[in-house]
Design an enzyme around this catalytic site. Structure first.
Site, PDB file in Angstrom:
ATOM      1  N   ASP A  42       0.716  -1.088   0.065  1.00 40.87           N
ATOM      2  CA  ASP A  42      -0.052   0.104  -0.006  1.00 40.87           C
ATOM      3  C   ASP A  42       0.895   1.361   0.138  1.00 40.87           C
ATOM      4  OD1 ASP A  42       0.756   0.621   2.653  1.00 40.87           O
ATOM      5  OD2 ASP A  42      -0.884  -0.770   3.481  1.00 40.87           O
ATOM      6  N   LYS A  43       0.173   2.305   0.107  1.00 44.61           N
ATOM      7  CA  LYS A  43       0.945   3.760  -0.302  1.00 44.61           C
ATOM      8  C   LYS A  43       2.083   3.952   0.698  1.00 44.61           C
ATOM      9  CE  LYS A  43       0.160   8.438  -0.918  1.00 44.61           C
ATOM     10  NZ  LYS A  43      -0.945   9.739  -0.959  1.00 44.61           N
TER      11      LYS A  43
END
Length: 241
Positions: free
Chosen positions: A111-112
């Site tokens: 994820d980011k």
């Protein structure tokens, strides 16, 4: 006696299976009239196509098939793992700008806010073996948390918890080092679930400050610099799948 016919699929699917581009990208190229099949322009993404023998050419690209490529990236924090982000955020593909690479898909996700080892390939069969939730290789993470877990908490993380219809657990949890208010853990997962570590820790009111994937199976991040990538060796490719 009739000969066995090669399998046939929709043209967009064949292009994806050959690693030319993603299935969505292939469908767009086909409907734009940019794909030639055996010398004939095709505009139907579902047009029946010989998986093994069809000659496919994308206008503007010299090659009709892509060599299988296997890439390891040290993903920086703040990049999203997608080809194109609808919100205009920077993606992991910015790390490949200027590189002479065929289309590559991420093998799994980070994820980011997460960083570390992320694989890419245009070999969907190999990628599927790595991302299989129950049979893929283990993943090892270094995780900074906002507390100092005691032995009871570590046992609970390994025993796991039922959450949103999924059973989440860690196969191994080791305290690497402690500060006055937080600690670094090494967490090993032997299955792959969406945001598994963050969800597991949150179930015990533990917040993640940093999350770095340092290994997939026997492949370690090593000295690969943040934002840099390298090709996997044949031995590394074989070891993962």
């Amino acid at each position: 006696m009739t000969s066995k016919r090669a399998p046939r699929f929709g043209l967009a699917r064949v292009m994806s299976k050959r690693g030319l581009c993603s299935r969505t990208q292939a469908a767009a190229l086909i409907t734009e009239g940019r794909v030639l099949l055996d010398g004939r322009r095709i505009e139907d993404p579902e047009h029946p196509t010989d998986l093994e023998n069809a000659k496919i050419r994308i206008e503007g690209q010299a090659e009709t098939s892509a060599e299988k490529r296997y890439i390891a990236l040290n993903k920086p924090r703040g990049l999203v793992t997608t080809t194109k982000d609808e919100q205009g955020r920077d993606t992991v593909y910015s790390c490949f700008e200027g590189a002479d690479l065929p289309w590559l898909a991420p093998v799994g996700r980070l994820d980011k806010a997460s960083e570390g080892l992320l694989l890419f390939s245009n070999d969907p069969t190999w990628a599927a073996k790595i991302t299989a939730p129950d049979t893929g290789p283990s993943k090892t993470y270094h995780v900074q948390v906002d507390c100092i877990p005691d032995i009871d908490m570590i046992v609970k993380l390994m025993q796991g918890v039922e959450l949103d219809g999924e059973f989440l657990s860690a196969s191994s949890v080791i305290v690497l080092r402690e500060g006055s208010k937080n600690a670094w853990l090494e967490i090993v997962l032997d299955e792959g679930r969406n945001r598994q570590i963050r969800r597991l820790l949150a179930a015990f009111d533990i917040a993640v400050l940093r999350l770095i994937r340092i290994a997939i199976g026997e492949l370690s991040l090593g000295e690969l610099a943040k934002g840099e990538w390298r090709a996997l060796t044949p031995a590394e490719v074989k070891s993962l799948a």
